[in-house]
Write a protein that holds these residues in place. Structure first.
Motif, PDB file in Angstrom:
ATOM      1  N   ARG A  61       0.804  -1.215   0.000  1.00 18.61           N
ATOM      2  CA  ARG A  61       0.000   0.000   0.000  1.00 18.61           C
ATOM      3  C   ARG A  61       0.842   1.273   0.000  1.00 18.61           C
ATOM      4  O   ARG A  61       0.304   2.382   0.110  1.00 18.61           O
ATOM      5  CB  ARG A  61      -0.933  -0.014   1.213  1.00 18.61           C
ATOM      6  N   LEU A  62       2.154   1.124  -0.131  1.00 22.20           N
ATOM      7  CA  LEU A  62       3.032   2.295  -0.105  1.00 22.20           C
ATOM      8  C   LEU A  62       3.763   2.508  -1.424  1.00 22.20           C
ATOM      9  O   LEU A  62       4.704   3.305  -1.489  1.00 22.20           O
ATOM     10  CB  LEU A  62       4.040   2.158   1.043  1.00 22.20           C
ATOM     11  N   GLN A  63       3.321   1.832  -2.473  1.00 21.45           N
ATOM     12  CA  GLN A  63       4.006   1.975  -3.757  1.00 21.45           C
ATOM     13  C   GLN A  63       3.844   3.368  -4.351  1.00 21.45           C
ATOM     14  O   GLN A  63       4.663   3.816  -5.157  1.00 21.45           O
ATOM     15  CB  GLN A  63       3.503   0.905  -4.728  1.00 21.45           C
ATOM     16  N   TRP A  64       2.801   4.081  -3.962  1.00 23.32           N
ATOM     17  CA  TRP A  64       2.573   5.427  -4.489  1.00 23.32           C
ATOM     18  C   TRP A  64       3.700   6.395  -4.120  1.00 23.32           C
ATOM     19  O   TRP A  64       3.929   7.379  -4.833  1.00 23.32           O
ATOM     20  CB  TRP A  64       1.243   5.973  -3.967  1.00 23.32           C
ATOM     21  N   ILE A  65       4.419   6.115  -3.026  1.00 25.80           N
ATOM     22  CA  ILE A  65       5.455   7.049  -2.577  1.00 25.80           C
ATOM     23  C   ILE A  65       6.555   7.188  -3.620  1.00 25.80           C
ATOM     24  O   ILE A  65       6.996   8.297  -3.951  1.00 25.80           O
ATOM     25  CB  ILE A  65       6.040   6.592  -1.220  1.00 25.80           C
ATOM     26  N   GLY A  66       7.000   6.079  -4.165  1.00 26.67           N
ATOM     27  CA  GLY A  66       8.059   6.122  -5.160  1.00 26.67           C
ATOM     28  C   GLY A  66       7.627   6.682  -6.500  1.00 26.67           C
ATOM     29  O   GLY A  66       8.477   7.008  -7.342  1.00 26.67           O
ATOM     30  N   ARG A  67       6.319   6.813  -6.709  1.00 17.56           N
ATOM     31  CA  ARG A  67       5.808   7.336  -7.979  1.00 17.56           C
ATOM     32  C   ARG A  67       5.317   8.776  -7.843  1.00 17.56           C
ATOM     33  O   ARG A  67       4.662   9.307  -8.739  1.00 17.56           O
ATOM     34  CB  ARG A  67       4.695   6.416  -8.497  1.00 17.56           C
ATOM     35  N   THR A  68       5.641   9.380  -6.714  1.00 18.52           N
ATOM     36  CA  THR A  68       5.226  10.754  -6.428  1.00 18.52           C
ATOM     37  C   THR A  68       6.443  11.670  -6.452  1.00 18.52           C
ATOM     38  O   THR A  68       7.553  11.256  -6.127  1.00 18.52           O
ATOM     39  CB  THR A  68       4.531  10.800  -5.044  1.00 18.52           C
TER      40      THR A  68
END
Length: 822
Positions: A61-68
């Motif tokens: 659920r934390l994959q968005w961090i690297g794509r931000t």
């Protein structure tokens, strides 16, 4: 004088507002307090804005961090002194745009190097605002991929080959996918006037046996013309050089007679000498550089012989058997790794008999703390350049980044006596040869220009005192298979992936740079990180913390022929950890018995970066697995091991890695599981330092009357070695019987176990009593074999009260013969 002012009081924010695009994104405040050095994940975690990525399956659920895209920002006061002021960024992760007072200062795209920018003309008296925007490494990687073309690699759709960043941030078969971003090394303003030391390269050598020589090459950056003096000092020895006006470099040489040599652990002492280099003008010191250095020589013997091509490390002319472990970053979030934590981990290595650590190419160039400790502990280090399991483009902008990164890191690490050799890459030569890369690549570049040209030229030009080896594995010639056992270094991965660990004995390698077998972490580590109820080998959280392809399936298939398949979680946990220890014991002792044909083993791996089932001997919470104790026995300076010989013969092999002759005298006993002696043979041998000696066993000792109920014992001052005539599933083990006495001590419990029957691989798991409990003192041991009437003592240390009855029964106290049979 040069002065460095760290910049503090940072905030973090999302570039352009909310990230958007993922249902897992939380509501974030406009600004978030940030810690520098650090990264986005640790800042969000510190503020309670994300769950711990190491627990359960939070990682997903934390994959968005690297794509931000993210922005770090600080406001600071500045007073104009008229000096030159540089913004010095020791490490930015990774794709950054730096803006000072609204003006772009520069951009970066390499986690593995530092950057310096002259900001004298941009600074204002009073308040200044510095912002660093970190763009998504995924978007950057996609752009590079589109520019240079697709390259094969083992990490799926992750951008490993296209960005100079820690490869294991993108997941590995032991690590999570957590693509970090942030200011991961110190950042600040460096002010200086007149001139500064831009680079210091000390080449440390030994001449005429025991005289030290330090040749210091210094690069100088000028701001104003002046008469400069370069000075180097080591103890009572000082040499100075007046530089020509506007000279950009200078060289001075210190000759130090009668130095004490630096030796690897177990071979001698580790004396370190303080080296100081200074730059002055008109008697006023402008800049100063200080390190500790050690005097030793290193070379690697690769002269072909009748058996192929050796790979023998020689320190101060002495050939050494490398007893190594592979090292990965000790935490995904590397700024959480303190010097104390590194000291504990490297102590765990030396306490297990390790004399070399290979810093693997998918991680980072290790820290000054790491290398300072390795220097002090006598741990040799093989440092990979950072290329792993991928075909790397050699086009711009990557080519220039690789060249700059390599040059900086060679210069940074060359003062350290512990650094023994540089390695060009991990498995890329092998991958190009055997993993269908050549067919996929066509005429596209894949990294060969780095490994055979750029990197060796860099090492030779900047630090010719150390060997360079193009890859791991590498056979020493581009016309040979890169993983040829008879030549150079090799990796063994058919064992674990497809074959039983007994296949190790079919190999006769010159040097094994990677091999390993998995086992789960300790119970307390697994229980802390996984909340599954009930906990099971195939429960969701346990499976999420197993990153290897079909890892749990391979754990079970690896039991075949050795143990029955377990039916309970506790039995699964114990037997897979035990089988891991057995596999590595089997391999290491076979390879060591081949000395001098084989001159090194580097086990995969010492440590973990998070709580996970893996090949590590020390788990992600720093707890030692049974494998650690197996390493300590198999990596002992003096090893006694039983090894089969041709035509069904059996020998006891004595290996002496010490510095003095071993006068061995002990009995080899064939006995029943009841402890009654059936045959005896006395071994007497003189084993030279650095030697190995085989003693064939007579027929009456090596031939059992009942293979299922007998064993061989070799009891010596150096420890006990055993040999069983069949695998566990075929042995007629007695039901384990023993008496346990538990006594409370000031720091915990003293547990004494007296065997009434054979107890094989007796092990006490302190973390099953309490997560804070450890074994300690002289009784810190595991995998102990007792005959009837013998006893073992365990000292359990724990700051809290412990149940006195628990240490005497499973799952705290286990042995091989309490596992269910077939």
């Amino acid at each position: 004088m040069v002065s460095f002012r760290p910049l503090a009081d940072w905030t973090l924010s999302v570039a352009g507002g909310r990230p958007g695009g993922s249902p897992d994104e939380p509501e974030l405040p406009a600004t978030i307090p940030a810690t520098v050095p650090g990264c986005v994940h640790t800042d969000l975690l510190a503020q309670g804005l994300i769950p711990d990525p190491y627990l359960d399956d939070n990682e997903k659920r934390l994959q968005w961090i690297g794509r931000t895209d993210w922005v770090y920002e600080t406001v600071f006061e500045h007073t104009d002194t008229g000096d030159r002021t540089d913004l010095v960024c020791h490490g930015l992760d990774t794709v950054a745009t730096i803006t000072l007072n609204g003006v772009e200062v520069g951009t970066t795209a390499n986690m593995h190097r530092s950057y310096r920018f002259d900001v004298s003309g941009l600074l204002r008296p009073g308040r200044n605002r510095l912002a660093i925007r970190f763009d998504s490494v995924y978007r950057y990687g996609d752009a590079i991929r589109a520019s240079v073309g697709e390259r094969p690699h083992v990490s799926g759709d992750e951008p490993v080959p296209y960005v100079r960043k820690m490869a294991c941030n993108f997941g590995w078969d032991w690590g999570p996918t957590l693509a970090t971003a942030g200011i991961w090394q110190p950042i600040g303003l460096e002010t200086w006037s007149v001139a500064r030391l831009a680079e210091v390269r000390p080449q440390v050598t030994v001449v005429d046996g025991n005289s030290g020589r330090v040749t210091v090459r210094a690069g100088v950056q000028h701001r104003a013309g002046a008469h400069l003096t370069l000075r180097a000092s080591l103890g009572d020895h000082t040499v100075a050089l007046d530089l020509e006006p506007d000279a950009s470099d200078g060289t001075v040489t210190l000759d130090v007679p009668n130095v004490d040599l630096w030796w690897p652990v177990g071979q001698g002492a580790q004396p370190l000498y303080p080296l100081a280099v200074s730059l002055s003008a008109d008697g006023r010191e402008l800049d100063r550089w200080e390190r500790r250095v050690g005097f030793r020589t290193v070379d690697i013997d690769t002269v072909p012989d009748a058996d192929g091509t050796p790979f023998t490390v020689r320190i101060n002319g002495r050939p050494l058997f490398v007893r190594g472990v592979n090292w990965i970053p000790d935490d995904v979030f590397v700024t959480r790794i303190t010097k104390d934590r590194l000291a504990e981990r490297l102590r765990q290595a030396t306490d297990a008999g390790v004399n070399l650590i290979r810093v693997w190419g998918g991680g980072r160039y290790e820290s000054e703390d790491f290398y300072d400790l390795a220097d002090e502990y006598g741990l040799m280090v093989e440092q990979d350049f950072l290329f792993a399991c991928a075909a790397y483009p050699e086009e711009e902008p990557l080519a220039s980044e690789v060249a700059a990164e390599a040059a900086e890191q060679v210069v940074r690490l060359m003062p350290h006596a512990s650094l023994i050799w540089w390695c060009g890459n991990n498995e890329n030569l092998w991958g190009h040869h055997d993993w269908n890369w050549a067919e996929q690549l066509g005429d596209r570049t894949w990294g060969a220009g780095y490994y055979f040209d750029v990197l060796p030229r860099t090492v030779a030009a900047l630090d010719p005192t150390r060997p360079y080896w193009p890859g791991s594995p590498y056979s020493g010639g581009r016309d040979r298979h890169p993983n040829d056992p008879a030549h150079g270094t090799m990796h063994i991965w058919d064992v674990w992936n497809t074959d039983d660990y007994r296949k190790y004995r079919e190999y006769r390698p010159r040097f094994v740079a990677e091999f390993g077998f998995q086992g789960p972490p300790t119970f307390a580590t697994l229980r802390r990180s996984v909340s599954d109820q009930p906990l099971a080998s195939d429960s969701p959280g346990v499976l999420h913390h197993q990153k290897a392809q079909d890892g749990n399936g391979k754990l079970l298939s690896g039991l075949a022929g050795h143990f029955a398949e377990p039916t309970t979680f506790d039995d699964w946990h114990w037997v897979t950890q035990l089988n891991q220890a057995r596999a590595l014991t089997f391999g290491i002792e076979h390879f060591r018995s081949l000395r001098p044909l084989c001159m090194g083993t580097i086990v995969w791996q010492l440590n973990d970066c998070w709580p996970v089932t893996s090949w590590a001997a020390v788990d992600g919470d720093g707890r030692r697995k049974p494998l650690w104790y197996a390493l300590r026995r198999s990596y002992a300076d003096r090893l006694i091991t039983f090894q089969p010989q041709p035509e069904n013969a059996l020998a006891v092999v004595l290996v002496n890695d010490g510095t003095s002759t071993w006068s061995a005298h002990f009995d080899v006993l064939r006995c029943g599981f009841d402890g009654k002696p059936l045959a005896r043979f006395t071994v007497e041998a003189e084993v030279a330092a650095g030697g190995a000696h085989r003693v064939p066993l007579p027929d009456d000792v090596r031939t059992p009357a009942d293979p299922a109920a007998e064993l061989l014992l070799a009891d010596a001052d150096e420890g006990r070695a055993t040999w069983y005539f069949a695998e566990d599933v075929d042995l007629a083990y007695p039901v384990p019987e023993y008496a346990t006495t538990v006594v409370e001590t000031d720091g915990g419990l003293r547990v004494e176990v007296t065997a009434a029957t054979l107890l094989r691989d007796l092990t006490l798991f302190p973390d099953r009593l309490d997560p804070t409990a450890t074994l300690g003192g002289a009784a810190d041991d595991a995998l102990i074999t007792l005959l009837p009437g013998e006893r073992a003592v365990f000292e359990v240390r724990c700051p809290r009260p412990i149940d006195r009855d628990a240490p005497g029964r499973p799952p705290v106290l286990r042995c091989a013969n309490d596992l269910p049979g077939p």
